[in-house]
Design a protein around this motif. Structure first.
Motif, PDB file in Angstrom:
ATOM      1  N   GLU A 183     -11.953 -57.972  50.740  1.00 21.77           N
ATOM      2  CA  GLU A 183     -12.438 -58.118  52.115  1.00 21.77           C
ATOM      3  C   GLU A 183     -13.966 -58.075  52.152  1.00 21.77           C
ATOM      4  O   GLU A 183     -14.615 -58.909  52.800  1.00 21.77           O
ATOM      5  N   LYS A 184     -14.562 -57.110  51.454  1.00 21.35           N
ATOM      6  CA  LYS A 184     -16.016 -56.965  51.429  1.00 21.35           C
ATOM      7  C   LYS A 184     -16.684 -58.155  50.742  1.00 21.35           C
ATOM      8  O   LYS A 184     -17.717 -58.655  51.195  1.00 21.35           O
ATOM      9  N   THR A 185     -16.086 -58.621  49.643  1.00 21.45           N
ATOM     10  CA  THR A 185     -16.663 -59.748  48.913  1.00 21.45           C
ATOM     11  C   THR A 185     -16.695 -61.002  49.772  1.00 21.45           C
ATOM     12  O   THR A 185     -17.700 -61.728  49.790  1.00 21.45           O
ATOM     13  N   ASN A 208      -6.824 -54.140  57.715  1.00 20.92           N
ATOM     14  CA  ASN A 208      -6.793 -53.275  58.896  1.00 20.92           C
ATOM     15  C   ASN A 208      -5.451 -52.568  59.034  1.00 20.92           C
ATOM     16  O   ASN A 208      -5.385 -51.410  59.462  1.00 20.92           O
ATOM     17  N   GLU A 209      -4.383 -53.249  58.649  1.00 17.85           N
ATOM     18  CA  GLU A 209      -3.063 -52.614  58.699  1.00 17.85           C
ATOM     19  C   GLU A 209      -2.967 -51.506  57.652  1.00 17.85           C
ATOM     20  O   GLU A 209      -2.366 -50.450  57.906  1.00 17.85           O
ATOM     21  N   VAL A 210      -3.572 -51.722  56.479  1.00 16.90           N
ATOM     22  CA  VAL A 210      -3.604 -50.671  55.455  1.00 16.90           C
ATOM     23  C   VAL A 210      -4.411 -49.480  55.959  1.00 16.90           C
ATOM     24  O   VAL A 210      -4.036 -48.325  55.752  1.00 16.90           O
ATOM     25  N   LYS A 225     -12.248 -50.776  62.156  1.00 18.48           N
ATOM     26  CA  LYS A 225     -11.591 -52.011  61.745  1.00 18.48           C
ATOM     27  C   LYS A 225     -12.568 -52.896  60.991  1.00 18.48           C
ATOM     28  O   LYS A 225     -13.576 -53.321  61.533  1.00 18.48           O
ATOM     29  N   GLY A 226     -12.254 -53.167  59.749  1.00 18.63           N
ATOM     30  CA  GLY A 226     -12.957 -54.189  58.999  1.00 18.63           C
ATOM     31  C   GLY A 226     -14.261 -53.744  58.386  1.00 18.63           C
ATOM     32  O   GLY A 226     -14.865 -52.754  58.772  1.00 18.63           O
ATOM     33  N   ILE A 227     -14.697 -54.511  57.405  1.00 21.56           N
ATOM     34  CA  ILE A 227     -15.931 -54.218  56.685  1.00 21.56           C
ATOM     35  C   ILE A 227     -17.134 -54.341  57.601  1.00 21.56           C
ATOM     36  O   ILE A 227     -18.131 -53.649  57.438  1.00 21.56           O
ATOM     37  N   LEU A 268     -21.776 -51.628  60.164  1.00 21.78           N
ATOM     38  CA  LEU A 268     -22.519 -51.294  61.368  1.00 21.78           C
ATOM     39  C   LEU A 268     -22.746 -49.793  61.496  1.00 21.78           C
ATOM     40  O   LEU A 268     -23.806 -49.346  61.918  1.00 21.78           O
ATOM     41  N   VAL A 269     -21.739 -49.010  61.123  1.00 20.23           N
ATOM     42  CA  VAL A 269     -21.879 -47.565  61.262  1.00 20.23           C
ATOM     43  C   VAL A 269     -22.422 -46.924  59.998  1.00 20.23           C
ATOM     44  O   VAL A 269     -22.707 -45.735  59.966  1.00 20.23           O
ATOM     45  N   GLY A 270     -22.563 -47.721  58.924  1.00 24.58           N
ATOM     46  CA  GLY A 270     -23.186 -47.223  57.706  1.00 24.58           C
ATOM     47  C   GLY A 270     -22.310 -46.340  56.860  1.00 24.58           C
ATOM     48  O   GLY A 270     -22.796 -45.494  56.126  1.00 24.58           O
ATOM     49  N   VAL A 271     -21.003 -46.513  56.951  1.00 26.09           N
ATOM     50  CA  VAL A 271     -20.100 -45.713  56.133  1.00 26.09           C
ATOM     51  C   VAL A 271     -19.083 -46.619  55.488  1.00 26.09           C
ATOM     52  O   VAL A 271     -18.810 -47.719  55.962  1.00 26.09           O
TER      53      VAL A 271
END
Length: 225
Positions: free
Chosen positions: A159-161, A177-179, A188-190, A195-198
């Motif tokens: 997902e990140k790649t 997101n289901e995982v 939800k999502g990368i 955005l939140v830095g985590v």
């Protein structure tokens, strides 16, 4: 002699072999699915992981990376032998056209590109799991792990790649997101994580997550070169 190999899963970020050129782009009429068992990397024969393969679908586009190997028979043989060992759960090699990112000519940049594919038949292909309800797939991915790590980490890395190369895959995002929901991970999502830095928190193997009853699969056998 030269060969080109298209990566649509972990090959994108971890090819593992010596190559001479890499391009981001896509192939046509294929889509990414998590319908193949992995029993030697992020899963085991008793508890197989779900790994990425592709299936034919007219009009679909699958983004990834293509790698060129040139430099003589020995170098090419070494790379292909490595790939066949690594991709031993895929029972076919298919030749496709590759389209380069940003090329407005609408003509393939490379033809005759190799991709590892799997026959979508549970009788002829012992590693083919087939589709399942999203919730069941997520629970299997959330709980499977093997010698090379967790199945969920593979999915999150993919997902990140895809986010990093600018071509997110809606199916991968939905499954990831289901995982997260199964694992109790907020957000939800990368994109949200950036955005939140985590990043996703560490979930130990022993975390109590109801698992599916899965039938053991046979040991992986590498394809002949």
């Amino acid at each position: 002699m030269v060969f080109w190999i298209f990566g649509y899963g972990s090959l994108i970020w971890n090819p593992g072999f010596e190559y001479d050129e890499k391009m981001i782009g896509y192939i046509k009429d294929y889509r990414r699915v998590f319908d193949l068992a992995c029993i030697d990397h992020q899963g085991t024969p008793e508890h197989p992981a779900r790994t990425c393969t592709v299936e034919q679908k007219e009009g679909a586009v699958c983004w990834g990376a293509v790698f060129c190997v040139r430099g003589g028979p020995e170098k090419e043989k070494k790379a292909m032998e490595y790939l066949e060992r690594r991709e031993c759960e895929y029972d076919s090699k298919t030749l496709v056209d590759f389209y380069k990112e940003g090329d407005s000519s609408l003509q393939p940049a490379v033809t005759g590109v190799i991709i590892f594919t799997s026959t979508p038949d549970k009788v002829s292909n012992k590693y083919y799991l087939g589709p399942a309800p999203l919730e069941d797939m997520a629970r299997q991915i959330a709980t499977a792990f093997g010698p090379n790590g967790n199945n969920r980490d593979y999915l999150f890395r993919l997902e990140k790649t895809m986010f990093d190369i600018g071509h997110e895959d809606d199916y991968v995002i939905e499954l990831a997101n289901e995982v997260r929901k199964v694992l109790g991970i907020p957000g939800k999502g990368i994109l949200m994580e950036k955005l939140v830095g985590v990043g996703a928190p560490h979930i130990p193997h022993e975390a109590h997550i109801p698992s599916l009853q899965l039938h053991p699969l046979p040991e992986a056998i590498a394809m002949d070169s």
